[in-house]
Design an enzyme around this catalytic site. Structure first.
Site, PDB file in Angstrom:
ATOM      1  CE  LYS A 263      -7.907  -3.440   0.558  1.00  0.00           C
ATOM      2  NZ  LYS A 263      -7.424  -4.770   0.726  1.00  0.00           N
TER       3      LYS A 263
HETATM    4  C1  LIG Z   1      -6.313  -5.786   1.139  1.00  0.00           C
HETATM    5  C2  LIG Z   1      -4.978  -5.991   0.515  1.00  0.00           C
HETATM    6  C3  LIG Z   1      -4.548  -7.238   0.044  1.00  0.00           C
HETATM    7  C4  LIG Z   1      -5.303  -8.496   0.338  1.00  0.00           C
HETATM    8  O1  LIG Z   1      -6.558  -8.522  -0.176  1.00  0.00           O
HETATM    9  P1  LIG Z   1      -7.505  -9.761   0.231  1.00  0.00           P
HETATM   10  O2  LIG Z   1      -8.600  -9.655  -0.785  1.00  0.00           O
HETATM   11  O3  LIG Z   1      -7.949  -9.516   1.621  1.00  0.00           O
HETATM   12  O4  LIG Z   1      -6.705 -10.988   0.079  1.00  0.00           O
HETATM   13  C5  LIG Z   1      -3.372  -7.336  -0.638  1.00  0.00           C
HETATM   14  N1  LIG Z   1      -2.594  -6.258  -0.837  1.00  0.00           N
HETATM   15  C6  LIG Z   1      -2.939  -5.044  -0.380  1.00  0.00           C
HETATM   16  C7  LIG Z   1      -2.040  -3.893  -0.652  1.00  0.00           C
HETATM   17  C8  LIG Z   1      -4.138  -4.882   0.334  1.00  0.00           C
HETATM   18  O5  LIG Z   1      -4.467  -3.688   0.832  1.00  0.00           O
END
Ligand SMILES: *Cc1c(COP(=O)(O)O)cnc(C)c1O
Length: 376
Positions: free
Chosen positions: A183
């Protein structure tokens, strides 16, 4: 031609590592003053009243649903064009995910289709700001108010995004962020819930830590006081170590965004006129958070194109095959092909290209040329 382009490279620098080392040399590793400092900076960055650090966006979505008292017997409307975490969180909360198809060009939930999916059991809507482009939060807020639904944003892709000046956490009752490894800012794993409702924020701070009314920091940094447990909580608190890793990245987030935006614009210029390549639609008035850059190619060649890009040392991904067609969702809810055609089409055509702030011009050019070759 030996240009190598990894799918993603994070932006942790020596200062960030130094901040983590400071925490590791201190007494207090779990949720404490550094977590609070990070939450405070996140509140300032987004212009929200409250930020609650949690272990993941998935945990954030789950806790937000719990905080709005959503559970068995309830339905939650969301999009099938997302990572399965979004709808999994609904199921974990005990509710039923109800999918609504997406706009064919942006992949964001089609606000115009939500009303007909609402039933007497519907309690919430979870829009996902796909790839970093914000959904029409003004339209979604209007529907949520009229139908008396909670509006919880999956803002995993969209910390930096705006639409007509609206930020994440502004129109939604709460917005959940992810600091997962790929991210825009990352602590490997991590997340936060941002919101303007102080009472719900207090509740979320309890829910993230067993339902206790005092954190370990409160218990040990001041005169010892007994704690009580008023609600059944969970274990999802963001610790000082992760918060320390995130502080500097958050301070640099707009600088990093500028770089990614420049790369995305080069991609757009280089790819928009190639026959067989389609780009996602971008709405005027949006500041795209530039989490993921995707192209669409004809369904029949998509998997071959993925392979050809990999052969040219380019890291690729598919974000996402439509969630309702994943095995578990088919088996459990009876979803099938044709249920949500726009999401399915994107799911069958989409390819995610590398996008990270440290990409060199040579790498960007290599990707553009390779896509051109691969679709021929
Ligand atoms: C990465 C992601 C998540 C989950 O995030 P985590 O921090 O790994 O739980 C949820 N929704 C979307 C759209 C994502 O890309």
């Amino acid at each position: 031609m030996s240009v190598n382009v990894p799918f993603y490279i994070h932006n942790v620098d020596d200062d960030d590592i130094g901040k983590v080392a400071d925490v590791l040399k201190s007494v207090f590793l779990t949720t404490g003053d550094v977590t609070a400092e990070f939450e405070n900076h996140l509140e300032k960055y987004l212009g929200v009243n409250n930020a609650v650090g949690v272990m993941s966006c998935t945990a954030g979505l789950f806790l937000a649903l719990k905080a709005w008292d959503i559970g068995p017997g309830d339905e939650v409307i969301t999009t099938p064009m997302t990572f399965c975490a979004t709808s999994n969180a609904i199921i974990h909360a005990g509710a039923r995910p109800v999918f609504v198809d997406v706009e064919s060009d942006t992949g964001n939930i089609d606000a115009g289709l939500i009303d007909r999916a609402v039933t007497s059991r519907t309690k919430a809507v979870i829009p996902v700001h796909l790839y970093g482009q914000m959904c029409d939060m003004t339209a979604l807020r209007e529907i949520a108010d009229r139908r008396n639904l909670a509006l919880i944003e999956d803002a995993a892709h969209c910390i930096e995004g705006t639409r007509e000046g609206v930020r994440v956490g502004e129109k939604g009752d709460a917005a959940c962020l992810s600091f997962y490894a790929t991210k825009n800012i990352t602590s490997g794993e991590g997340g936060a819930i941002v919101l303007n409702n102080g009472e719900k924020a207090e509740l979320l701070k309890k829910l993230r830590l067993h339902g206790m009314d005092k954190s370990a920091a409160d218990r040990y940094s001041k005169k010892y006081r007994h704690w009580d447990m008023s609600v059944l909580g969970y274990k999802s608190n963001l610790d000082n170590i992760k918060a320390a890793l995130l502080l500097g990245q958050l301070a640099r987030i707009d600088e990093l965004w500028e770089k990614k935006n420049r790369i995305a614009n080069r991609y757009i210029a280089g790819l928009k006129d190639i026959p067989g390549v389609e780009l996602m639609g971008e709405r005027p008035g949006t500041r795209h958070a530039r989490h993921l850059f995707t192209v669409r190619v004809p369904e029949q060649i998509r998997d071959d194109v993925l392979g050809r890009l990999q052969e040219r040392n380019i890291g690729v991904a598919v974000n996402y095959r439509a969630v309702h067609l994943l095995d578990f969702y088919r088996k459990t809810y009876g979803f099938k092909e044709g249920d949500f055609p726009n999401a399915e089409r994107i799911g069958n055509e989409t390819i995610t290209l590398p996008l990270f702030a440290k990409m060199t011009d040579e790498q960007v050019e290599h990707v553009i040329q390779s896509v051109k070759e691969a679709v021929k």
